[in-house]
Design an enzyme around this catalytic site. Structure first.
Site, PDB file in Angstrom:
ATOM      1  CD  GLU A 147      -4.743  15.023 -12.635  1.00  0.00           C
ATOM      2  OE1 GLU A 147      -4.426  15.055 -11.421  1.00  0.00           O
ATOM      3  OE2 GLU A 147      -5.012  13.978 -13.215  1.00  0.00           O
ATOM      4  CG  HIS A 169      -8.500  13.791 -16.341  1.00  0.00           C
ATOM      5  ND1 HIS A 169      -9.350  13.053 -15.550  1.00  0.00           N
ATOM      6  CD2 HIS A 169      -7.316  13.836 -15.680  1.00  0.00           C
ATOM      7  CE1 HIS A 169      -8.708  12.664 -14.454  1.00  0.00           C
ATOM      8  NE2 HIS A 169      -7.475  13.121 -14.520  1.00  0.00           N
ATOM      9  CB  ALA A 219      -8.531  10.095 -16.950  1.00  0.00           C
ATOM     10  CG  ASP A 250      -1.319   1.399  -8.816  1.00  0.00           C
ATOM     11  OD1 ASP A 250      -1.432   1.089 -10.009  1.00  0.00           O
ATOM     12  OD2 ASP A 250      -2.204   2.013  -8.191  1.00  0.00           O
ATOM     13  CG  ASP A 272      -2.832  10.303  -9.907  1.00  0.00           C
ATOM     14  OD1 ASP A 272      -3.780   9.817 -10.525  1.00  0.00           O
ATOM     15  OD2 ASP A 272      -2.856  11.456  -9.426  1.00  0.00           O
TER      16      ASP A 272
END
Lengths: 330, 436
Positions: free
Chosen positions: B149, B220, B245, B298, B323
């Site tokens: 990443e 990102h 992101a 989550d 993640d």
């Protein structure tokens, strides 16, 4: 021939499954004396197989000493093709029960020599002592297995070209594409089925009603091959109300009345599973209860006693079964 | 952390009975599953051809029997950070074993160790030790290849990544090869690469990278929806943690999130690495041209309502990811992610220390599946497929992972109605859950 009429597909399936269970259990099969069963494919027996699996799971029926012979298989279709009859039998019955693979016989549609395969199949049936009970279905054109109209009533296991009507009917399993349906099949002959010691044909649905009428009310005829059951000493047809739509009212009333005579006048405790009279016409009270339970099993398709209602009409009488009478009047 | 097989299934034909098996996108009651020698087998041929009976029968007691979960974005766990360059080489190998074994108890039988943006020397040091590796009770979960990443990301959306190591691809493919080293050319090393398509030099390199068998994922990034679509046309097939992101969804410039509403992307010629069509696909019969998208479920990184909106707009593309960072599996405290310090508070939320920037999650993949089903009110099958079939499709490995079809690896989970893990099998070997 006996004709047993039940309300709908579900009741027919329950009756047949119950009947098979009782037949196998009363036979008390062993390794030396196995029970040889003939089995069909198609939509009629799916309910029967589901109920047989339930009975097996409930511990009431074991296939350990049952030898099975299937009636037909497509030619040229790979054995693990989802529409092959091997796959059908595996998914609907064999994968759920304790049948031994060595006791399972299905024609091999990919054999190098198809005629030899047919002869081998007949020889195997003879070797195990013949079929004790052969289940079967019926096509809309009155055929049993793939014995299409015009098949000799003395035919044995052989290769058959499928009728166009059958190919159309089967196209629904091959994505509606007629070109994908196999054109040839191996099938047991009419005589092979009639050689069984008992034949039980399952007939459900209004689309089978003409075939049922032709097969039992008219003559023995090679155009309606199930009519050969008229020459069988122990034929049994189990059908639902819809399948009786083309029968004479007289025929339907006759067969329903036979059941009524059996149960009310002769008494369920004096009758065996195959409609035979038991030796002694008199029985002790506890045997009466036992036989009555047996009969209730065949009519209501369950071993449990029906709930006793306060309504006089439904109170069980000693010599009859009000529960059955309820069906007769409806 | 010794993990030994619970039941000895080696070399045996195993039949699972009384199972609700997830097969062909549905749960079938009272069903069976057979496996032998680490593969799921078709018992019909075993019956008719080989005349074999099972050697062992396992009663699932009406549990849901599902494929093992795949986690394609996980930065570390149990105090271990994959991108930690300060460790000696032996520790890197040992750490990967610790994580791989520890993940099994959460039902994760395959994963992509993820590396946050790092300096080239970190990649050169670490990548040779994170190669693809088959799963087993001894090895732990299968390593499907690394998810790298960064560092070709947009500094405006760096999240918890270190801005100093972010870079552009000034020299095109050379920049990529120099940064990652020889691992970029191997086929047993890198599974997924996250890049920002608007960063200089990246878009031109996407086709070459995709040709090397690497799944290109966009994240990102501040790309507009047009730039993002160019990325997809160039060969990107996935989005990294949707909503995080990247700019928030704006109705006039939808950005990367806008890809979920795209109808003008070219229809792919083959199904491979593309979502299967759904009701919302541009074409109901052809493969879906929209990319897959990872989603951290989550409840913290993405609001449950947003999960539901994304899911309904593109149900077959949703891929559940954790993640997770190094603090996953450990109590609240201070931990370390790449070059940053992160702090996990009592609510199990991880922030970059001293800021309000989310640093990664502490969620486990089984909790993701439970949350997902709760947030979206989807069916059990859809919830499980988001963590099994869909990630396998992202990597193009759905023939061996992510389903219970005959020929797949025998990574099997027994789940109860609340989707809690009861039993775990990795490639046919049962995992002793009590030891962990």
């Amino acid at each position: 021939m006996r004709l047993i009429i039940r309300q709908d597909y579900d009741e027919v399936s329950s009756y047949v499954a119950h009947y098979v269970k009782e037949r196998v259990n009363q036979f008390q099969p062993t390794a030396e004396r196995p029970f040889v069963l003939g089995l069909p494919t198609g939509s009629s027996p799916i309910g029967v197989y589901a109920k047989l699996v339930e009975l097996h799971r409930a511990g009431q029926l074991s296939f350990k000493h049952v030898i099975t012979f299937n009636m037909d298989e497509y030619v040229g279709l790979p054995r693990n093709h989802p529409e092959s009859y091997h796959s059908f039998m595996w998914n609907h019955l064999f994968k759920h029960v304790d049948v031994n693979i060595k006791n399972v016989h299905i024609l091999d549609g990919n054999a190098a020599d198809l005629d030899e395969e047919c002869r081998r199949f007949e020889a195997t049936i003879a070797r195990v002592g013949g079929i004790e009970l052969c289940l079967g279905g019926i096509g809309p054109d009155g055929h049993i297995a793939f014995n299409e109209p015009g098949s000799s009533l003395t035919s044995r296991t052989r290769v058959k070209t499928l009728a166009y009507e059958t190919i159309i009917a089967n196209a629904r399993f091959f994505e509606g594409d007629v070109t994908k349906v196999p054109k040839l099949a191996l099938t047991v002959g009419v005589a092979t089925v009639m050689d069984a010691r008992e034949v039980l044909v399952v007939i459900t649905g209004a689309h089978k009603s003409i075939a049922l009428a032709k097969c039992i009310e008219e003559g023995v005829n090679h155009i309606w091959t199930v009519s050969a059951i008229q020459m069988h000493p122990k034929g049994l047809i189990v059908c639902d109300e819809d399948a009786t739509l083309e029968l004479h009212v007289k025929t339907v009333k006759y067969f329903k009345s036979i059941e009524h005579v059996h149960q009310s006048l002769i008494g369920p405790h004096n009758l065996g599973l195959q409609g035979n009279l038991l030796r002694s016409m008199k029985d002790t009270d506890e045997n009466v209860t036992k036989r009555r339970k047996l009969f209730l099993g065949t009519v209501l398709n369950t071993d449990e006693e029906p709930p006793v209602s306060s309504d006089d009409k439904y109170v069980a009488k000693k010599n009859g079964n009000a529960g059955w009478k309820r069906k007769m009047d409806s | 952390m010794a993990v030994r097989p619970q039941t000895d299934t080696e070399g045996k034909i195993v039949k699972i009975i009384n199972a609700r098996v997830l097969l062909n996108h549905k749960l079938t009651e009272n069903s069976y599953l057979w496996f032998k020698d680490s593969k799921i087998i078709d018992p019909q041929e075993l019956f008719f051809q080989d005349h074999k009976e099972p050697d062992m029968v396992i009663d699932a007691e009406n549990a849901i029997v599902a494929p093992g979960y795949l986690d394609i974005q996980i930065n570390g766990a149990f105090g271990i950070d994959f991108a930690d360059e300060n460790l000696p080489v032996e520790d890197i190998a040992r750490n990967k074993d610790v994580v791989a074994k520890g993940l099994l108890q959460f039902g994760c039988t395959s994963f992509c160790p993820t590396l946050v943006s790092s300096a080239p020397q970190v990649y050169h040091k670490v990548l040779p030790h994170l190669r693809k590796r088959l799963g087993s009770v001894e090895n732990g979960a299968e390593i499907l290849g690394v998810h790298i990443e960064g560092p070709f990301l947009n500094p405006e959306k760096k999240g918890a990544h270190n801005e100093e190591v972010l870079q552009c691809a000034e020299r095109g493919m050379e920049s990529f090869d120099d940064t990652y080293g020889p691992a970029l050319k191997r086929d047993d090393s890198i599974a997924i690469l996250t890049v920002a398509p608007e960063v200089k030099g990246v878009l031109e390199c996407i086709p070459t990278l995709a040709k090397r068998g690497i799944c290109i994922s966009m994240g990102h990034s501040t790309a507009s929806v047009t730039e993002a679509e160019l990325g997809v046309r160039a060969g990107a097939t996935c989005i990294t943690h949707l909503f995080n992101a990247m700019p928030a969804f704006h109705h006039r410039d939808a950005g990367i999130c806008g890809l979920l509403g795209s109808t003008t992307l070219p229809i792919p010629k083959s199904q491979k690495q593309h979502p299967i069509p759904s009701q919302s696909s541009p074409s109901p019969t052809n493969p879906d041209p929209r990319p897959f998208y990872g989603l951290i479920c989550d409840g913290i990184h993405v609001h449950p309502n947003s999960v539901r909106i994304a899911y309904h707009s593109h149900p077959k593309g949703l891929v559940l990811v954790t993640d997770a960072l190094s603090s996953m599996g450990l109590p609240p405290g201070c931990y370390h992610l790449g070059d940053y310090e992160v702090e996990v508070n009592a609510q199990n939320v991880a922030y970059v220390k001293g800021t309000k920037t989310l640093a990664g999650s502490n969620i486990t993949i089984d909790r993701c599946v439970q949350n997902f089903r709760k947030f979206t009110k989807c069916s059990t099958v859809e919830a499980i497929e988001a963590a099994t079939l869909h990630p396998a499709q992202v990597l193009g490995i759905e023939k061996t992972k992510g389903t219970l079809n005959a020929g797949s690896d025998a990574d099997i989970l027994f789940l109860n109605d609340d989707l809690e893990i009861q039993r775990v099998f990795v490639r046919g070997e049962e995992v002793d859950l009590k030891v962990n």
